[in-house]
Design an enzyme around this catalytic site. Structure first.
Site, mmCIF file in Angstrom:
data_model
loop_
_atom_site.group_PDB
_atom_site.id
_atom_site.type_symbol
_atom_site.label_atom_id
_atom_site.label_comp_id
_atom_site.label_asym_id
_atom_site.label_seq_id
_atom_site.Cartn_x
_atom_site.Cartn_y
_atom_site.Cartn_z
ATOM 1 N N SER A 181 0.790 -1.229 0.000
ATOM 2 C CA SER A 181 0.000 0.000 0.000
ATOM 3 C C SER A 181 0.823 1.280 0.000
ATOM 4 C CB SER A 181 -0.955 -0.003 1.188
ATOM 5 O OG SER A 181 -0.220 -0.141 2.380
ATOM 6 N N HIS A 209 -5.613 -4.178 -1.680
ATOM 7 C CA HIS A 209 -5.508 -3.093 -2.675
ATOM 8 C C HIS A 209 -5.552 -3.614 -4.116
ATOM 9 C CE1 HIS A 209 -4.791 0.586 -0.314
ATOM 10 N NE2 HIS A 209 -4.215 -0.222 0.579
ATOM 11 N N LYS A 240 -12.222 -0.945 0.313
ATOM 12 C CA LYS A 240 -11.423 -0.141 -0.610
ATOM 13 C C LYS A 240 -12.182 0.014 -1.930
ATOM 14 C CE LYS A 240 -7.436 -0.589 2.153
ATOM 15 N NZ LYS A 240 -6.631 -1.594 2.807
HETATM 16 C C1 LIG Z 1 -6.526 -1.948 4.236
HETATM 17 C C2 LIG Z 1 -5.902 -3.258 4.416
HETATM 18 C C3 LIG Z 1 -6.437 -4.186 5.317
HETATM 19 C C4 LIG Z 1 -7.574 -3.854 6.243
HETATM 20 O O1 LIG Z 1 -8.778 -3.844 5.580
HETATM 21 P P1 LIG Z 1 -10.083 -3.275 6.338
HETATM 22 O O2 LIG Z 1 -11.210 -3.898 5.627
HETATM 23 O O3 LIG Z 1 -10.025 -1.786 6.204
HETATM 24 O O4 LIG Z 1 -9.970 -3.702 7.766
HETATM 25 C C5 LIG Z 1 -5.859 -5.434 5.395
HETATM 26 N N1 LIG Z 1 -4.795 -5.761 4.621
HETATM 27 C C6 LIG Z 1 -4.243 -4.881 3.754
HETATM 28 C C7 LIG Z 1 -3.097 -5.310 2.913
HETATM 29 C C8 LIG Z 1 -4.772 -3.599 3.628
HETATM 30 O O5 LIG Z 1 -4.231 -2.736 2.758
#
Ligand SMILES: *Cc1c(COP(=O)(O)O)cnc(C)c1O
Length: 393
Positions: A181, A209, A240
């Site tokens: 990310s 992502h 996301k």
């Molecule tokens: C954003 C993210 C999460 C968490 O996801 P949520 O649904 O917001 O709890 C988990 N793993 C990765 C790689 C992320 O980028």
């Protein structure tokens, strides 16, 4: 001295190091433009890749579902919290991603906390990419397994660690983020799969992502590399690109069945809400109907990155719509972000410890909801702030 005195000191430390989280307040729906702390600004910060967070189809689906089934699940999934919508969402996700089966969780974070301890324990070992997400790290710690971090995206380092350590443990698990990310680079999943196969180790990828971004019509990293049936566990999020909130795990039926028995956030924390579940179903409908939003996302990302390079900015190693603008020192990145905000552009500075010392940056999140005009306005602001801070003439 009070019992909480140490917290006051820690908070003072954070403030003096420029690491205290000053949280901004959003006063509008998500989209290309936001009202942030009362000011209308161009949004370069959200994970709303496809613009679904305020999409009329998702809004009406969640309103209709609420009218029919209410709001709260009122129970954990294994007692009375599994509605027809949850069952339907899990079937649709499995079909969308081309896997045998899927299970949903309250978030991507809880999905990671569920799956890792269900697959490995004290006698086992996890090989984990050095830059894996915090929720993976926490899931690994909860499992009690030995955690061995390999060099980022380095398959040689992974194999070396396996050779040196595997024989001392009962079972093993390899875990990598799909898209990282902070840099927007993609894990070399085909090569990691070859290693997993060679040593007969379970393979898990966290595609938070990549979901809705990579692969045909946003089917994710496994689809992107054509690895269907080869990755044992795909973790994903609905928060996301899907524009809602919630988590998922997709993969082999036997693993999903096990998670319904042993995934602790499934057994001990209430189910996704009714409106969220219905909105996720509407998001899948949109993604299955057309690749238009995903195509627009990539078109926007390519345009923005190419123009930033033309302006003389370094956008690092990104292969995805995540666009880091490398600035070096944390103070410079913070000043840059502040001046962008004054120029009407909302883009966060990211510094140590989220990224390494001296690698501070502004992270721009491109979305299908941006028009070309929006992107041009953003580019103009980057150019003028860059000149003002004498990054180039
Ligand atoms: C954003 C993210 C999460 C968490 O996801 P949520 O649904 O917001 O709890 C988990 N793993 C990765 C790689 C992320 O980028």
């Amino acid at each position: 001295m009070s019992k909480t005195n140490w917290i006051e000191q820690e908070i003072e430390n954070l403030k003096s190091q420029g690491l205290y989280n000053n949280i901004r307040t959003i006063g509008s729906p998500q989209g290309a433009w936001l009202v942030v702390d009362g000011k209308k600004v161009l949004n370069f910060c959200s994970n709303n890749y496809l613009g679904l967070a305020n999409h009329p189809d998702l809004i009406s689906a969640s309103k209709n579902a609420t009218g029919e089934l209410g709001i709260g699940p009122a129970a954990v999934r294994s007692i009375a919290g599994t509605t027809t919508l949850h069952v339907e969402l899990e079937k649709r996700i499995a079909k969308f991603k081309g896997v045998e089966s899927a299970i949903t969780f309250q978030s991507g974070f809880t999905a990671n906390l569920a799956v890792v301890p269900a697959l490995v324990g004290k006698e086992d070992v996890i090989f984990s990419d050095k830059l894996n997400h915090a929720s993976i790290i926490d899931g690994c710690r909860l499992s009690g397994a030995k955690i061995i971090a390999y060099e980022h995206n380095d398959v040689k380092s992974l194999e070396e660690q396996i050779k040196n350590n595997l024989s001392q443990y009962r079972r093993a698990l390899i875990i990598t983020d799909g898209v990282f990310s902070m840099d927007g680079d993609v894990a070399p999943l085909p090569e990691i799969y070859e290693v997993a196969k060679k040593y007969d180790i379970l393979l898990m990828v966290d595609d938070a992502h990549g979901e809705g971004v990579l692969g045909k019509g946003g089917r994710g990293i496994v689809d992107h590399f054509g690895l269907h049936g080869k990755v044992d566990v795909e973790v994903g999020t609905f928060s996301k690109a899907f524009g809602v909130v919630g988590g998922m795990i997709a993969g082999k039926s036997i693993i999903i069945e096990w998670l319904r028995q042993r995934g602790r956030p499934f057994l001990f924390s209430s189910a996704m809400t009714i409106p969220d579940t219905a909105a996720c179903l509407a998001a899948i409908d949109l993604l299955e109907d057309s690749t238009q939003l995903v195509d627009k996302l990539w078109q926007n990302a390519k345009y923005f990155k190419a123009e930033m390079k033309n302006l003389g900015f370094n956008t690092g190693v990104s292969e995805t719509p995540i666009t880091p603008v490398m600035l070096g020192e944390a103070k410079l990145a913070q000043q840059f972000s502040k001046e962008l905000f004054e120029a009407g552009v909302f883009a966060m500075a990211i510094g140590f410890p989220t990224v390494a010392q001296g690698k501070a940056r502004i992270r721009v999140m491109i979305s299908a909801s941006h028009s070309k005009d929006d992107l041009d306005k953003g580019l103009e602001a980057f150019q003028s702030v860059g000149r003002n801070l004498q990054l180039f003439s």
